[in-house]
Design a protein around this motif. Structure first.
Motif, PDB file in Angstrom:
ATOM      1  N   ARG A  94       0.867  -1.182   0.000  1.00 50.62           N
ATOM      2  CA  ARG A  94       0.000   0.000   0.000  1.00 50.62           C
ATOM      3  C   ARG A  94       0.897   1.224   0.000  1.00 50.62           C
ATOM      4  N   ALA A 148      -7.522  -0.585  -9.418  1.00 45.59           N
ATOM      5  CA  ALA A 148      -6.583  -1.257  -8.523  1.00 45.59           C
ATOM      6  C   ALA A 148      -5.869  -2.373  -9.264  1.00 45.59           C
ATOM      7  N   THR A 192      -3.996  -5.890  -8.626  1.00 48.13           N
ATOM      8  CA  THR A 192      -3.849  -6.953  -7.630  1.00 48.13           C
ATOM      9  C   THR A 192      -2.842  -7.978  -8.133  1.00 48.13           C
ATOM     10  N   SER A 238       1.243  -4.244  -5.674  1.00 51.79           N
ATOM     11  CA  SER A 238      -0.206  -4.068  -5.763  1.00 51.79           C
ATOM     12  C   SER A 238      -0.528  -2.665  -5.302  1.00 51.79           C
ATOM     13  N   GLY A 239      -1.728  -2.225  -5.580  1.00 46.93           N
ATOM     14  CA  GLY A 239      -2.136  -0.890  -5.173  1.00 46.93           C
ATOM     15  C   GLY A 239      -2.961  -0.210  -6.238  1.00 46.93           C
ATOM     16  N   GLN A 240      -3.307   1.054  -5.994  1.00 43.54           N
ATOM     17  CA  GLN A 240      -4.043   1.828  -6.974  1.00 43.54           C
ATOM     18  C   GLN A 240      -3.161   2.100  -8.191  1.00 43.54           C
TER      19      GLN A 240
END
Length: 723
Positions: A8, A35, A37, A426-428
């Motif tokens: 994150r 997002a 993943t 991972s993240g936006q």
């Protein structure tokens, strides 16, 4: 160990002097909040399984069934719950208490066990060449064994080890946000350790910190003290004595002497007896020297990957049954390059680039081959178990001049996951792209264009080479398709100009036999450490896999020729005289072996709108290596030969750098590519090694002293390059 992005991403404050640059880096990416993943569907892909052909029992028994359900743990996160005590004081001393509770096995009488080993006894009794012979005083031999063993290792000091673990735990918490370890992978290692047999662990050295981080991780997981191999030439006597107390290993110099040297016989016997039951991780003193720079960089996350364990005894039994006939690259490819032959021999390529050190030369020739092929299995497992980083994906997009970074980044991540490879981020999407570009800010430039958009371009010069190295980490995920695309390029090169439109190229019929031949030629040309082919895998089986991948990704479509039976018509097929199955030792596909059945199968390039760009993307993945090979062929008549391998490597690298300045293609101006080209040309019979007082010298073979043959070699390589 892979340096990875934090799961994150967090926005950090910048200095006031960089505020203007920060506003530029943080703008222009739109407001898309998609997002990213690290998995498709419910589970993340499992990677790094052992070979099912050579180790079928390990493949089945040492696999954790619920591995994909298990997540990650942070091995440097130590709290009150990780100790046997509770209270406010425990919460402040939990690191120290945790280090006191680590299990350290008691020291064993290593000299006595080594003296009783079969190999040392054979040396003492004179039953091996160079042995001490009968009549020698056993006490003197035992003292010599103790001297050699004292150079290799020392009894572990529990207090120093616990103190070092405590200090390292505090240090790692200051350097990293977390150190992730997959619980399922650790479960498999624990399951292998329960068998009571020694564990031998091999590292691919992803980071300079491997030498101290990996033993700490495995000690914290209850696997005991891990022995670490260090280079004695880079350590002072004081540091060497300290590292021995912490589990360090230092191979004696006598072990690397030639086989006919009597001084090295006993040393190699002691090394063999002392290092079968130990896990060896190669470290370097540069680990300690690089610690100063970590405090100035932002904290990141790291992940330790562990491939599936397998039984070495099972491998040695089954691997020998998979050996077939093999030929050198010179025998396979040189007649085809020179136009003397058109048929590719039905045999595998023998190409071993493993360095022949003293301990390896002490084995029989059959055992040496077993070790070399084991290294290829380990390399395959280690590469496939490593996660693909966001910097590799971004570098690939920048090199291939993709304009829509947000959409293309998401697409390339999904394609990587579809091929069974793991990703370490991972993240936006918007934040992820922004953070990835900030990691590459030294190698890219941001230009503001109309309407507030940003144009990201690589900086000229060495930045291209750096981005190419990062992009190479993505190649294993698309390697089969890349080999197939370059093979199709080579097949079409003899029929039409490479600048022809895609629609015109789609008219051409490509027979399955022709595709097999082009794929085989490219497989023989490419180095084995790039292809990651397991030694038990047939090249013809891999050809069928490449062809299947091209069909699955939509680049090739089957074409029914007039008068031929449709490929989907299985009801009218008759049993042929040949059996439809193969012996247990031959795992090749029947379609890939029987070219007569494939005689009427034809394919065309798909005319879908996305296919031309995807085809070019796949071809460009292999372009740096193939262009380095082609330029090395051009350099044959310019280089100063004879010369040493290191000297000729410098010559070739200077030529690659000069050519890069002229053509603007800096991706192939890399020393590793230059070394790979020289080694490949040596195996191909283009270069020869001759002995001299200064050491082995490289010179042109008589066959390739003529410019005509040099041009044939260059044309053979360039047919696979897509401009």
């Amino acid at each position: 160990m892979d340096t990875m992005l934090e799961a994150r991403l967090q926005t950090q404050q910048r200095n006031t002097q960089n505020s203007q640059e920060t506003s530029l880096w943080s703008s222009g990416f739109g407001m898309k909040l998609e997002a990213v993943t690290p998995f498709l569907g419910k589970y993340r892909p499992f990677v790094g399984r052992c070979c099912q052909t050579c180790t079928p029992k390990s493949w089945e028994s040492l696999f954790h069934r619920s591995i994909m359900d298990l997540g990650f743990c942070n091995v440097v996160l130590v709290k009150e719950e990780n100790t046997r005590f509770r209270g406010w004081l425990v919460r402040r001393l939990c690191y120290f208490l945790w280090s006191l509770e680590q299990r350290i096995p008691p020291c064993q009488d290593a000299p006595q066990k080594i003296m009783e080993s079969t190999r040392v006894q054979n040396v003492i009794s004179g039953r091996v060449p160079g042995g001490t012979g009968e009549g020698q005083v056993p006490g003197l031999v035992k003292k010599e064994v103790q001297r050699i063993l004292g150079h290799i290792q020392a009894p572990i000091h529990p207090f120093l080890l616990r103190l070092f673990s405590w200090a390292l735990l505090r240090f790692l918490n200051c350097v990293f946000l977390n150190v992730q370890l997959h619980k399922g992978q650790m479960k498999m290692v624990h399951k292998a350790a329960q068998a009571g047999l020694p564990l031998v662990l091999l590292s691919t050295h992803k980071s300079l910190l491997d030498g101290i981080l990996l033993p700490f991780v495995l000690l914290s997981q209850g696997l005991g003290v891990l022995r670490v191999a260090w280079d004695p030439r880079t350590c002072s006597p004081t540091l060497r004595a300290l590292l021995k107390k912490l589990g360090g290993l230092f191979l004696p110099q006598e072990a690397n002497l030639t086989l006919d040297s009597p001084e090295g016989v006993l040393a190699r016997a002691v090394v063999h007896a002392a290092l079968a039951p130990l896990g060896l991780w190669t470290g370097a003193l540069a680990v300690l020297r690089s610690l100063r720079g970590w405090g100035h960089s932002p904290r990141v996350c790291v992940r330790v990957h562990l491939a599936q364990p397998f039984s070495l005894q099972e491998y040695t039994i089954n691997a020998r049954s998979c050996w077939g006939s093999r030929q050198t690259l010179e025998q396979l490819l040189q007649p085809i390059v020179l136009g003397q032959c058109t048929v590719v021999p039905d045999t595998e390529k023998e190409q071993e680039w493993t360095p022949a050190t003293g301990p390896l030369l002490a084995f029989k020739e059959e055992d040496q081959l077993l070790v070399r092929r084991l290294s290829r299995h380990v390399l395959n497992a280690s590469v496939t178990s490593s996660a693909v980083m966001s910097t590799a994906i971004m570098a690939t997009l920048l090199l291939f001049k993709h304009q829509k970074l947000l959409g293309e980044f998401s697409w390339l991540t999904e394609e990587t996951l579809l091929r069974g490879f793991d990703v370490g981020f991972s993240g936006q999407l918007r934040c992820l792209v922004q953070h990835t570009l900030s990691l590459l800010r030294a190698h890219v430039a941001l230009l503001r264009v109309h309407q507030g958009d940003l144009l990201v371009v690589p900086r000229p010069g060495p930045s291209f080479t750096h981005l190419a190295r990062l992009s190479a980490e993505l190649l294993p995920a698309f390697l089969s398709e890349a080999v197939g695309a370059c093979a199709v390029r080579g097949l079409l090169a003899g029929r039409m100009p490479p600048e022809g439109p895609w629609e015109l190229q789609g008219i051409e019929l490509l027979s399955q036999n022709e595709l097999y031949r082009q794929i085989l030629l490219l497989l023989h040309l490419l180095p084995q450490d790039l292809l990651l082919l397991q030694p038990c895998q047939s090249s013809y089986c891999y050809c069928q896999e490449v062809l299947d991948r091209l069909i699955q990704c939509g680049l090739l479509v089957a074409e029914e020729t007039p008068g031929s039976r449709p490929a989907c018509d299985t009801g009218r097929q008759r049993l042929s005289a040949k059996l439809l199955w193969k012996p247990s030792g031959d795992f090749t596909d029947s379609d890939s072996d029987d070219f007569e059945e494939a005689e009427g199968r034809y394919f065309r390039l798909s005319q879908q709108s996305r296919c031309p760009d995807f085809f070019l993307f796949l071809c460009r993945l292999l372009s740096p290596l193939l262009k380095a090979f082609a330029q090395a062929a051009t350099f044959l008549h310019r280089g100063q030969l004879p010369d040493t391998e290191s000297g000729y490597t410098k010559q070739l690298l200077q030529f690659l750098q000069a050519t890069a300045q002229e053509e603007g293609f800096f991706e192939c101006a890399d020393q590793n590519l230059a070394i790979s080209a020289i080694w490949t040309f040596r195996d191909l019979g283009v270069l020869q090694q001759t002995p001299s007082p200064a050491g082995p010298m490289l010179c042109l073979s008589p066959t390739f002293t003529s410019r005509e043959n040099q041009e044939k070699l260059e044309q053979f390589i360039r047919q696979f390059i897509c401009s």
